[in-house]
Design an enzyme around this catalytic site. Structure first.
Site, PDB file in Angstrom:
ATOM      1  N   HIS A  40       4.304   8.347  13.530  1.00 28.74           N
ATOM      2  CA  HIS A  40       3.169   7.488  13.846  1.00 28.74           C
ATOM      3  C   HIS A  40       4.547   6.152  14.225  1.00 28.74           C
ATOM      4  CE1 HIS A  40       4.412   6.759   9.315  1.00 28.74           C
ATOM      5  NE2 HIS A  40       3.741   5.448   9.425  1.00 28.74           N
ATOM      6  N   HIS A  44       0.864  -0.951   0.246  1.00 34.21           N
ATOM      7  CA  HIS A  44      -0.346   0.197  -0.577  1.00 34.21           C
ATOM      8  C   HIS A  44       0.962   1.434   0.244  1.00 34.21           C
ATOM      9  CE1 HIS A  44       1.019  -0.976   4.213  1.00 34.21           C
ATOM     10  NE2 HIS A  44       0.634   0.351   4.506  1.00 34.21           N
TER      11      HIS A  44
HETATM   12  O1  LIG Z   1      -0.478  -2.537   8.201  1.00 28.41           O
HETATM   13  C1  LIG Z   1       0.769  -2.290   8.202  1.00 28.41           C
HETATM   14  O2  LIG Z   1       1.810  -2.476   8.377  1.00 28.41           O
HETATM   15  C2  LIG Z   1       1.157  -0.992   7.678  1.00 28.41           C
HETATM   16  C3  LIG Z   1      -0.167  -0.125   8.212  1.00 28.41           C
HETATM   17  C4  LIG Z   1       0.381   1.577   8.259  1.00 28.41           C
HETATM   18  C5  LIG Z   1      -0.620   1.851   9.073  1.00 28.41           C
HETATM   19  C6  LIG Z   1      -1.201   3.749   9.440  1.00 28.41           C
HETATM   20  C7  LIG Z   1      -0.045   3.933   8.665  1.00 28.41           C
HETATM   21  C8  LIG Z   1       0.926   4.003   7.518  1.00 28.41           C
HETATM   22  O3  LIG Z   1       2.022   4.008   6.900  1.00 28.41           O
HETATM   23  C9  LIG Z   1       0.780   2.651   8.001  1.00 28.41           C
HETATM   24  O4  LIG Z   1       1.986   1.572   7.200  1.00 28.41           O
HETATM   25 FE   LIG Z   2       3.607   3.395   5.910  1.00 29.41          FE
END
Ligand SMILES: O=C(O)/C=C/c1cccc(O)c1O
Ligand SMILES: [Fe+2]
Length: 312
Positions: free
Chosen positions: A179, A115
């Site tokens: 984050h 993603h």
């Molecule tokens: O599923 C994952 O490993 C990461 C999820 C996520 C969640 C919130 C912000 C991000 O940059 C993410 O890649």
């Molecule tokens: Fe991420």
């Protein structure tokens, strides 16, 4: 040749665990503005820097960065699956320039992306195949990480390569600011999870769904104030945006990897993608940030920002 930049936070929790509708509308407006900017620039090549989250790149071979000459999206969190429209010739030309600059990039004829790449391409250009692309993976989760100064050098070399292409190049950086979502870590993961970090390609649909649900649940808990994950850090995020907008990127070289984690959580290393994209833009001279949106969004576990910039 002309270049433009768009950097954005990604979050697979968008649409799955949304904040108040007014905040969603604000983010939608920021992306609509970015899309209009990109449409106006009319890129014929997207060079995208993005991380991976143990969906395409694993500890069986974990490079600091990798340029893809062919790539396919694994389709996690409902993102588009399948091959990206990679410009192979441009990928080879960029890789040669990067290597000639002394930056020892890895290279792949079969890159797998998640993603981090797919959500950005879909949001900014409509699909993973809308515009020919060169995907550049930057390791932002798997220790050991290279010093962030190397990311600036990588970006600089990619910018020089982009300038030598007879193309209209859109530079994209895809990654959250502060984050700390629950991405497992090799040193603390229990043995079965550890194995998935080393060689976890092709999980079953059930395994993928369970993993995604864990992150969605964490987003809910985080927004409700009952999660144990590290808080977002809007002050740190705003400072990063100020430094990137200033063009004084050499300041970044003094930032240690430990400092990123202490201040802004493990996944704040994803801003490496922003630093690379801005360094690539800076390789062509002075630039001006044209738009900058920011808001900490706990529901998405992200210091969430979208910026666009152009050479002066
Ligand atoms: O599923 C994952 O490993 C990461 C999820 C996520 C969640 C919130 C912000 C991000 O940059 C993410 O890649
Ligand atoms: Fe991420």
């Amino acid at each position: 040749m002309p270049v433009a930049l768009c950097t954005m936070s990604h979050s697979p929790l968008m649409g799955r665990n949304d904040p108040d509708a007014s905040i969603v509308a604000e983010v939608d407006a920021a992306f609509a503005d970015a899309r209009a900017f990109i449409a106006d620039f009319a890129p014929d090549l997207v060079v995208i820097f993005a991380p991976d989250h143990y969906n395409g790149v694993f500890y069986d071979l974990l490079p600091p960065f990798c340029i893809g000459a062919a790539a396919q999206s694994v389709g996690d969190y409902g993102t588009q699956a399948g091959p990206l429209d990679v410009d192979r010739d441009a990928a080879y030309r960029i890789a040669r320039t990067v290597l000639a600059a002394g930056v020892d990039t890895a290279f792949s004829e079969r890159m797998h992306v998640d993603h981090g790449f797919a959500q950005a391409l879909e949001l900014l250009t409509g699909s993973i195949t809308a515009v020919p692309t060169v995907p550049i993976f930057i390791n932002s989760v798997g220790e050991p990480l290279c010093p962030v100064s190397r990311i600036r050098l990588l970006g600089n070399a990619v910018g020089q390569a982009a300038a030598a292409l007879d193309r209209r190049v859109l530079l994209v950086g895809s990654g959250g600011l502060s984050h700390d979502p629950p991405v497992p870590r090799l040193d603390t993961a229990p043995p079965p999870v550890r194995e998935t970090l080393i060689s976890g390609r092709n999980p079953t649909p059930e395994q993928r769904a369970a993993r995604e649900q864990r992150v969605i649940d964490a987003g809910r808990d985080f927004a409700a104030g009952v999660a144990t994950i590290q808080p977002l850090n809007p002050g740190w995020d705003r400072n990063l945006l100020t430094v990137l907008a200033s063009g004084e990127l050499d300041e970044i070289d003094s930032w240690t990897n430990d400092w990123f984690v202490e201040q802004a959580g493990h996944s704040s290393h994803e801003v490496r993608t922003w630093i690379a994209a801005y360094a690539a833009l800076a390789a062509q001279g002075a630039y001006r940030v044209r738009s900058s949106y920011y808001r900490p969004i706990p529901e998405w576990i992200a210091g969430f920002a979208v910026t666009t910039a152009l050479p002066e």
